[in-house]
Design a protein around this motif. Structure first.
Motif, PDB file in Angstrom:
ATOM      1  N   THR A 100       0.857  -1.177   0.000  1.00 14.51           N
ATOM      2  CA  THR A 100       0.000   0.000   0.000  1.00 14.51           C
ATOM      3  C   THR A 100       0.897   1.233   0.000  1.00 14.51           C
ATOM      4  O   THR A 100       1.741   1.395   0.884  1.00 14.51           O
ATOM      5  CB  THR A 100      -0.925   0.020   1.233  1.00 14.51           C
ATOM      6  OG1 THR A 100      -1.683  -1.199   1.248  1.00 14.51           O
ATOM      7  CG2 THR A 100      -1.877   1.203   1.178  1.00 14.51           C
ATOM      8  N   LEU A 101       0.738   2.073  -1.002  1.00 12.96           N
ATOM      9  CA  LEU A 101       1.538   3.292  -1.125  1.00 12.96           C
ATOM     10  C   LEU A 101       0.971   4.388  -0.226  1.00 12.96           C
ATOM     11  O   LEU A 101      -0.152   4.292   0.279  1.00 12.96           O
ATOM     12  CB  LEU A 101       1.550   3.760  -2.580  1.00 12.96           C
ATOM     13  CG  LEU A 101       2.061   2.751  -3.606  1.00 12.96           C
ATOM     14  CD1 LEU A 101       1.955   3.336  -5.008  1.00 12.96           C
ATOM     15  CD2 LEU A 101       3.486   2.349  -3.300  1.00 12.96           C
ATOM     16  N   GLU A 102       1.734   5.443  -0.028  1.00 10.47           N
ATOM     17  CA  GLU A 102       1.283   6.576   0.782  1.00 10.47           C
ATOM     18  C   GLU A 102      -0.014   7.162   0.233  1.00 10.47           C
ATOM     19  O   GLU A 102      -0.852   7.665   0.985  1.00 10.47           O
ATOM     20  CB  GLU A 102       2.360   7.659   0.836  1.00 10.47           C
ATOM     21  CG  GLU A 102       3.589   7.244   1.607  1.00 10.47           C
ATOM     22  CD  GLU A 102       4.704   8.280   1.528  1.00 10.47           C
ATOM     23  OE1 GLU A 102       4.506   9.348   0.909  1.00 10.47           O
ATOM     24  OE2 GLU A 102       5.768   8.016   2.092  1.00 10.47           O
ATOM     25  N   SER A 103      -0.205   7.107  -1.067  1.00 11.73           N
ATOM     26  CA  SER A 103      -1.414   7.639  -1.701  1.00 11.73           C
ATOM     27  C   SER A 103      -2.638   6.753  -1.454  1.00 11.73           C
ATOM     28  O   SER A 103      -3.746   7.119  -1.797  1.00 11.73           O
ATOM     29  CB  SER A 103      -1.194   7.777  -3.206  1.00 11.73           C
ATOM     30  OG  SER A 103      -1.050   6.490  -3.791  1.00 11.73           O
ATOM     31  N   GLY A 104      -2.416   5.575  -0.874  1.00 10.83           N
ATOM     32  CA  GLY A 104      -3.505   4.636  -0.643  1.00 10.83           C
ATOM     33  C   GLY A 104      -3.643   3.616  -1.765  1.00 10.83           C
ATOM     34  O   GLY A 104      -4.396   2.653  -1.635  1.00 10.83           O
ATOM     35  N   GLU A 105      -2.931   3.834  -2.868  1.00 13.17           N
ATOM     36  CA  GLU A 105      -2.975   2.883  -3.987  1.00 13.17           C
ATOM     37  C   GLU A 105      -2.365   1.560  -3.546  1.00 13.17           C
ATOM     38  O   GLU A 105      -1.360   1.519  -2.843  1.00 13.17           O
ATOM     39  CB  GLU A 105      -2.201   3.450  -5.176  1.00 13.17           C
ATOM     40  CG  GLU A 105      -2.208   2.546  -6.389  1.00 13.17           C
ATOM     41  CD  GLU A 105      -1.368   3.092  -7.541  1.00 13.17           C
ATOM     42  OE1 GLU A 105      -1.274   2.393  -8.549  1.00 13.17           O
ATOM     43  OE2 GLU A 105      -0.811   4.197  -7.429  1.00 13.17           O
TER      44      GLU A 105
END
Length: 191
Positions: A100-105
């Motif tokens: 899970t990336l910081e962007s939520g992706e």
């Protein structure tokens, strides 16, 4: 065969060739049925144990669109792919939890282990190791497919430069590979 070229008929009024053809067809159908039964018992049914072990994992959620595939309670993606008709090898797969990336992706392409159980002898194994390129508009990833031993050692392809690069990548991801091997042993009890 009569002198005028018309085939002689047997007692039932059918030509001899048609009777031979029907016998041959019956023999071929019986052989195919026997081969199918042997395949079902020796190749397809043994995967029932792998499916049962997978479904018994705590928190396993099977994907309704893909039977025998899902996510376990720890987030590992797991699957059992049974052999196709008249093939003797299917595979077992397990992938690390999604990133899970910081962007939520969420990135679903994570390092994965594939195991090809054998009817006789040790299973074969391989890994797919991903390299990520984080960009402003998303993530690009490149997968490297490598054969490994059941102990997690690299199996060379025979190209010196490619083998050196693959060995280095495997060494870099040693922790992930050992985690996947350990998790697969827990689930399927494979050596």
């Amino acid at each position: 065969m009569r002198k005028d070229g018309i085939p002689a008929e047997n007692a039932q009024g059918r030509p001899h060739n048609q009777r031979r053809f029907l016998r041959l067809l019956a023999l071929l159908l019986a052989a195919f049925t026997l081969l199918s039964a042997v395949w079902y018992v020796t190749a397809y049914r043994p995967y029932d144990a792998y499916v049962s072990a997978l479904r018994a994992q705590p928190g396993f959620r099977e994907d309704p669109g893909f039977p025998e595939c899902g996510v376990d309670g720890e987030g590992y993606t797991c699957n059992v792919a049974r052999p196709g008709f008249l093939h003797w090898t299917g595979n077992l797969g397990i992938g690390l939890p999604a990133l899970t990336l910081e962007s939520g992706e969420e990135i679903g392409y994570t390092d994965s282990l594939l195991i090809w159980p054998r009817l006789f002898g040790a299973p074969e194994a391989g890994v797919i190791l991903y390299e990520y390129d984080f960009q402003e508009d998303g993530v690009a990833c490149t997968g490297h497919q490598l054969y490994i031993t059941p102990e997690g050692e690299y199996v060379p392809y025979g190209d010196g430069a490619e083998d050196a690069a693959n060995e280095a990548l495997l060494t870099e991801r040693r922790g992930n590979v050992e985690t996947l091997l350990s998790r697969a042993r827990e689930i399927w009890n494979i050596p």
